[in-house]
Design a protein around this motif. Sequence first.
Motif, PDB file in Angstrom:
ATOM      1  N   VAL A 239       0.860  -1.181   0.000  1.00  0.00           N
ATOM      2  CA  VAL A 239       0.000   0.000   0.000  1.00  0.00           C
ATOM      3  C   VAL A 239       0.894   1.228   0.000  1.00  0.00           C
ATOM      4  O   VAL A 239       1.593   1.510   0.983  1.00  0.00           O
ATOM      5  N   GLY A 240       0.886   1.940  -1.134  1.00  0.00           N
ATOM      6  CA  GLY A 240       1.710   3.124  -1.274  1.00  0.00           C
ATOM      7  C   GLY A 240       0.874   4.388  -1.299  1.00  0.00           C
ATOM      8  O   GLY A 240      -0.356   4.343  -1.413  1.00  0.00           O
ATOM      9  N   SER A 241       1.532   5.516  -1.218  1.00  0.00           N
ATOM     10  CA  SER A 241       0.819   6.788  -1.221  1.00  0.00           C
ATOM     11  C   SER A 241       0.261   7.131  -2.598  1.00  0.00           C
ATOM     12  O   SER A 241      -0.700   7.899  -2.707  1.00  0.00           O
ATOM     13  N   ARG A 242       0.819   6.564  -3.660  1.00  0.00           N
ATOM     14  CA  ARG A 242       0.336   6.838  -5.017  1.00  0.00           C
ATOM     15  C   ARG A 242      -0.454   5.668  -5.590  1.00  0.00           C
ATOM     16  O   ARG A 242      -1.532   5.841  -6.150  1.00  0.00           O
ATOM     17  N   GLN A 243       0.099   4.473  -5.483  1.00  0.00           N
ATOM     18  CA  GLN A 243      -0.559   3.287  -6.015  1.00  0.00           C
ATOM     19  C   GLN A 243      -0.366   2.121  -5.054  1.00  0.00           C
ATOM     20  O   GLN A 243       0.398   2.205  -4.093  1.00  0.00           O
ATOM     21  N   MET A 244      -1.086   1.049  -5.338  1.00  0.00           N
ATOM     22  CA  MET A 244      -0.999  -0.168  -4.542  1.00  0.00           C
ATOM     23  C   MET A 244      -0.729  -1.342  -5.471  1.00  0.00           C
ATOM     24  O   MET A 244      -1.093  -1.299  -6.648  1.00  0.00           O
ATOM     25  N   ALA A 245      -0.082  -2.373  -4.967  1.00  0.00           N
ATOM     26  CA  ALA A 245       0.264  -3.519  -5.805  1.00  0.00           C
ATOM     27  C   ALA A 245       0.001  -4.814  -5.052  1.00  0.00           C
ATOM     28  O   ALA A 245       0.100  -4.865  -3.815  1.00  0.00           O
ATOM     29  N   VAL A 246      -0.328  -5.848  -5.794  1.00  0.00           N
ATOM     30  CA  VAL A 246      -0.558  -7.173  -5.224  1.00  0.00           C
ATOM     31  C   VAL A 246       0.153  -8.201  -6.087  1.00  0.00           C
ATOM     32  O   VAL A 246       0.041  -8.175  -7.323  1.00  0.00           O
ATOM     33  N   VAL A 247       0.894  -9.093  -5.456  1.00  0.00           N
ATOM     34  CA  VAL A 247       1.442 -10.263  -6.133  1.00  0.00           C
ATOM     35  C   VAL A 247       0.744 -11.485  -5.553  1.00  0.00           C
ATOM     36  O   VAL A 247       0.784 -11.722  -4.342  1.00  0.00           O
ATOM     37  N   ASP A 248       0.061 -12.236  -6.409  1.00  0.00           N
ATOM     38  CA  ASP A 248      -0.598 -13.484  -6.023  1.00  0.00           C
ATOM     39  C   ASP A 248       0.081 -14.611  -6.785  1.00  0.00           C
ATOM     40  O   ASP A 248      -0.175 -14.819  -7.975  1.00  0.00           O
ATOM     41  N   ASP A 249       0.955 -15.327  -6.102  1.00  0.00           N
ATOM     42  CA  ASP A 249       1.753 -16.340  -6.779  1.00  0.00           C
ATOM     43  C   ASP A 249       0.953 -17.588  -7.131  1.00  0.00           C
ATOM     44  O   ASP A 249       1.451 -18.461  -7.850  1.00  0.00           O
ATOM     45  N   MET A 250      -0.265 -17.700  -6.628  1.00  0.00           N
ATOM     46  CA  MET A 250      -1.107 -18.835  -6.982  1.00  0.00           C
ATOM     47  C   MET A 250      -1.867 -18.587  -8.284  1.00  0.00           C
ATOM     48  O   MET A 250      -2.484 -19.505  -8.822  1.00  0.00           O
ATOM     49  N   GLU A 251      -1.846 -17.366  -8.771  1.00  0.00           N
ATOM     50  CA  GLU A 251      -2.465 -17.065 -10.064  1.00  0.00           C
ATOM     51  C   GLU A 251      -1.594 -17.658 -11.178  1.00  0.00           C
ATOM     52  O   GLU A 251      -0.382 -17.444 -11.191  1.00  0.00           O
ATOM     53  N   PRO A 252      -2.185 -18.389 -12.102  1.00  0.00           N
ATOM     54  CA  PRO A 252      -1.364 -19.029 -13.144  1.00  0.00           C
ATOM     55  C   PRO A 252      -0.744 -18.051 -14.124  1.00  0.00           C
ATOM     56  O   PRO A 252       0.328 -18.317 -14.663  1.00  0.00           O
ATOM     57  N   ALA A 253      -1.403 -16.908 -14.371  1.00  0.00           N
ATOM     58  CA  ALA A 253      -0.892 -15.975 -15.375  1.00  0.00           C
ATOM     59  C   ALA A 253      -0.771 -14.562 -14.837  1.00  0.00           C
ATOM     60  O   ALA A 253       0.310 -13.964 -14.878  1.00  0.00           O
ATOM     61  N   GLU A 254      -1.854 -13.994 -14.335  1.00  0.00           N
ATOM     62  CA  GLU A 254      -1.868 -12.593 -13.910  1.00  0.00           C
ATOM     63  C   GLU A 254      -1.398 -12.470 -12.460  1.00  0.00           C
ATOM     64  O   GLU A 254      -2.174 -12.222 -11.546  1.00  0.00           O
ATOM     65  N   LYS A 255      -0.098 -12.632 -12.264  1.00  0.00           N
ATOM     66  CA  LYS A 255       0.454 -12.675 -10.915  1.00  0.00           C
ATOM     67  C   LYS A 255       0.550 -11.294 -10.270  1.00  0.00           C
ATOM     68  O   LYS A 255       0.547 -11.189  -9.046  1.00  0.00           O
ATOM     69  N   VAL A 256       0.661 -10.242 -11.078  1.00  0.00           N
ATOM     70  CA  VAL A 256       0.837  -8.890 -10.546  1.00  0.00           C
ATOM     71  C   VAL A 256      -0.336  -8.020 -10.975  1.00  0.00           C
ATOM     72  O   VAL A 256      -0.741  -8.027 -12.148  1.00  0.00           O
ATOM     73  N   ARG A 257      -0.875  -7.264 -10.029  1.00  0.00           N
ATOM     74  CA  ARG A 257      -1.868  -6.237 -10.324  1.00  0.00           C
ATOM     75  C   ARG A 257      -1.448  -4.959  -9.620  1.00  0.00           C
ATOM     76  O   ARG A 257      -1.089  -4.978  -8.434  1.00  0.00           O
ATOM     77  N   VAL A 258      -1.484  -3.860 -10.363  1.00  0.00           N
ATOM     78  CA  VAL A 258      -1.136  -2.556  -9.804  1.00  0.00           C
ATOM     79  C   VAL A 258      -2.395  -1.693  -9.847  1.00  0.00           C
ATOM     80  O   VAL A 258      -2.987  -1.491 -10.911  1.00  0.00           O
ATOM     81  N   TYR A 259      -2.805  -1.199  -8.678  1.00  0.00           N
ATOM     82  CA  TYR A 259      -4.060  -0.460  -8.534  1.00  0.00           C
ATOM     83  C   TYR A 259      -3.774   1.031  -8.400  1.00  0.00           C
ATOM     84  O   TYR A 259      -3.027   1.445  -7.509  1.00  0.00           O
TER      85      TYR A 259
END
Length: 342
Positions: A239-259
């Motif tokens: 959780v950042g002041s500008r954006q947030m990011a999630v790494v889900d290593d159980m996702e087969p393809a879309e492992k990174v999402r930046v919000y």
Amino acid sequence: MSSFAFTDAVRVGQIGVGRWGRNLLRNFAALDAAEVVAVCDPSDPALAEAARLAPGARAVPNALGVLGDDTVEAVVVATETPLHVEMAEAALRAGKHVFVEKPLAQTVDEAERLVRLAEEHDRRLMVGHLLRYHPAFRHVEEIAAEGALGDIRYLYSVRVNLGVVRQQENAFDSLAPHDLAVARAFLGDAVAVTAQGRAILQEGIEDVVFATVEHAGGALAHLHCSWLDPHKVRRTTWVGSRQMAVVDDMEPAEKVRVYDKGVDTVEGATDLAGALAVRTGDIAVPRIPAAEPLRLECQEFVDAIRENRPPRTDGVDGLEVVRVLEAAKTSLREGRRVEIAR
């Protein structure tokens, strides 16, 4: 000190070919810049598997066959955790570069001793903090360095599954080192930890631990570790002041999402309700190149030796993780916040 002259291919000996050691051996044997020349394990089936994975390596009956071999330039320690320090110390004293599977040691004193030995003998000491080499985590690290996330306020990780249940270390010692290494990379050194857990299956060995780690800049890292959970989850959120990011290593393809989400301050507002504005923007799913993290980790060890530089997860990185593990043990035992002394 070995008098062996280094060659282009780093000659590697491995101690331990258990469940994870087999993965390490497979990857070191596949590297063009490494040659596995000796392997030891007390188990005959393990040595048979080693012969399949690294057919050119000699099977030796005990660790002395690796440590006493002057042609071995680097030693991979993939034993059970209680043997890490003994094997790593012997290898460093024999003039070998050393890769140690996480954690580096079980106490801060032991870890400090290994770091000193590596410096005294001018050898590379590396710890297997695998997530630091994971392409998804590397991507988040890169965009954070570019300022895309802004100031990181906190991060949290969930690392739970059903099994493997250990007998010589608790769930935090077993599962948390990867996440602690990630937290240090983003937030700096830890200064205090508060941990709670429960020993359910075995007396004195916590099966589930919740820990909050305070870092020098004021940011927090919260870790949930368990080997007694119905789901296998490997997820980290920043959780950042500008954006947030999630790494889900159980996702087969879309492992990174930046919000593109956050709460902005509105200048000139006259009350609290108007001073804070919730911002909800796009969600980016970057393309992450396919690469096996363990292969990248093994390559880093070999490259650090050939280039005569500290590896990305060096002995100091391993030491700092052990500092948190040791403080967490005290917090679990005494039920209080524990400051990390240096």
